[in-house]
Design an enzyme around this catalytic site. Sequence first.
Site, PDB file in Angstrom:
ATOM      1  N   LYS A 151      -5.422   5.154  -1.266  1.00 22.50           N
ATOM      2  CA  LYS A 151      -5.367   4.215  -2.619  1.00 22.50           C
ATOM      3  C   LYS A 151      -5.220   6.247  -4.007  1.00 22.50           C
ATOM      4  O   LYS A 151      -6.168   6.849  -4.097  1.00 22.50           O
ATOM      5  CB  LYS A 151      -5.518   3.739  -3.489  1.00 22.50           C
ATOM      6  CG  LYS A 151      -5.184   2.311  -2.234  1.00 22.50           C
ATOM      7  CD  LYS A 151      -5.101   1.440  -2.721  1.00 22.50           C
ATOM      8  CE  LYS A 151      -5.279   0.108  -1.602  1.00 22.50           C
ATOM      9  NZ  LYS A 151      -5.764  -1.235  -2.507  1.00 22.50           N
ATOM     10  N   TYR A 158       4.134  -4.179  -0.900  1.00 20.41           N
ATOM     11  CA  TYR A 158       3.628  -5.348  -1.186  1.00 20.41           C
ATOM     12  C   TYR A 158       3.855  -6.766  -1.322  1.00 20.41           C
ATOM     13  O   TYR A 158       4.126  -7.340  -2.233  1.00 20.41           O
ATOM     14  CB  TYR A 158       2.925  -5.407  -2.628  1.00 20.41           C
ATOM     15  CG  TYR A 158       1.541  -4.037  -2.368  1.00 20.41           C
ATOM     16  CD1 TYR A 158       0.093  -4.337  -1.892  1.00 20.41           C
ATOM     17  CD2 TYR A 158       1.487  -2.469  -2.985  1.00 20.41           C
ATOM     18  CE1 TYR A 158      -0.478  -3.443  -1.452  1.00 20.41           C
ATOM     19  CE2 TYR A 158       0.891  -1.780  -3.028  1.00 20.41           C
ATOM     20  CZ  TYR A 158      -0.714  -2.416  -2.331  1.00 20.41           C
ATOM     21  OH  TYR A 158      -1.751  -1.635  -1.550  1.00 20.41           O
ATOM     22  N   ASN A 217     -10.012   0.220  -4.755  1.00 17.39           N
ATOM     23  CA  ASN A 217     -11.092   0.555  -3.199  1.00 17.39           C
ATOM     24  C   ASN A 217     -10.907   1.141  -3.484  1.00 17.39           C
ATOM     25  O   ASN A 217     -10.671   1.655  -1.459  1.00 17.39           O
ATOM     26  CB  ASN A 217     -10.859  -1.328  -3.091  1.00 17.39           C
ATOM     27  CG  ASN A 217      -9.708  -1.210  -2.150  1.00 17.39           C
ATOM     28  OD1 ASN A 217      -8.383  -1.070  -2.844  1.00 17.39           O
ATOM     29  ND2 ASN A 217      -9.812  -2.532  -2.504  1.00 17.39           N
ATOM     30  N   HIS A 277      -6.221   1.346   1.288  1.00 17.04           N
ATOM     31  CA  HIS A 277      -5.289   0.513   2.379  1.00 17.04           C
ATOM     32  C   HIS A 277      -5.557   0.614   3.573  1.00 17.04           C
ATOM     33  O   HIS A 277      -5.434   1.630   4.126  1.00 17.04           O
ATOM     34  CB  HIS A 277      -3.715   0.236   1.744  1.00 17.04           C
ATOM     35  CG  HIS A 277      -3.188  -0.624   2.190  1.00 17.04           C
ATOM     36  ND1 HIS A 277      -3.106  -1.940   2.028  1.00 17.04           N
ATOM     37  CD2 HIS A 277      -2.809  -0.650   3.573  1.00 17.04           C
ATOM     38  CE1 HIS A 277      -2.857  -2.438   3.335  1.00 17.04           C
ATOM     39  NE2 HIS A 277      -1.776  -1.549   4.213  1.00 17.04           N
ATOM     40  N   GLU A 315       3.833  -1.658   7.951  1.00 16.05           N
ATOM     41  CA  GLU A 315       3.935  -0.499   6.910  1.00 16.05           C
ATOM     42  C   GLU A 315       4.288   0.854   7.217  1.00 16.05           C
ATOM     43  O   GLU A 315       4.464   1.581   6.547  1.00 16.05           O
ATOM     44  CB  GLU A 315       2.494  -0.795   6.246  1.00 16.05           C
ATOM     45  CG  GLU A 315       2.167  -1.997   5.805  1.00 16.05           C
ATOM     46  CD  GLU A 315       0.973  -2.209   5.915  1.00 16.05           C
ATOM     47  OE1 GLU A 315       0.076  -1.821   6.572  1.00 16.05           O
ATOM     48  OE2 GLU A 315       0.440  -3.329   4.988  1.00 16.05           O
TER      49      GLU A 315
END
Length: 152
Positions: free
Chosen positions: A11, A51, A114, A117, A128
Amino acid sequence: MEVERTFVMVKPDGVQRGLIGEVVSRLERKGLKIVAMKMLRIPKEMAETHYAEHREKPFFNALVSYITSGPVVAMVVEGKSAISVVRNLVGKTNPVEAEPGTIRGDLAMDIGRNVVHASDSPESAKREISIFFSDDEIVDYAKVDEDWVYER
């Protein structure tokens, strides 16, 4: 041996913090094979598609805004039980709860930053991967160390 493919993305926070190599290194040291990889800045429409399951949640707009805020590195990773292996390497979504030794447990402090992904199911992985890669961008090849990674 049944091989799976999964989707992994470093990310924007991971890219900005210089953690691309660390993430890739952990995947490769485990014995997983990267069969596609590219850096991109995700367009808003692509982020909304990625998303989509969170569309009705209050954090959806913030999530889309964040993931489009800077470059990401998208990957297709292959290996035996790749989805669960990668999920274990990545650690729990909330880095505070992630085990030491996992990517999030070692490298992240906040759920909204974080680092990485990873797809959570075969269905998510397939969906995805198709958002970020065309079939001709995924390279099928054998690694010379596969006999040392997997018992045959």
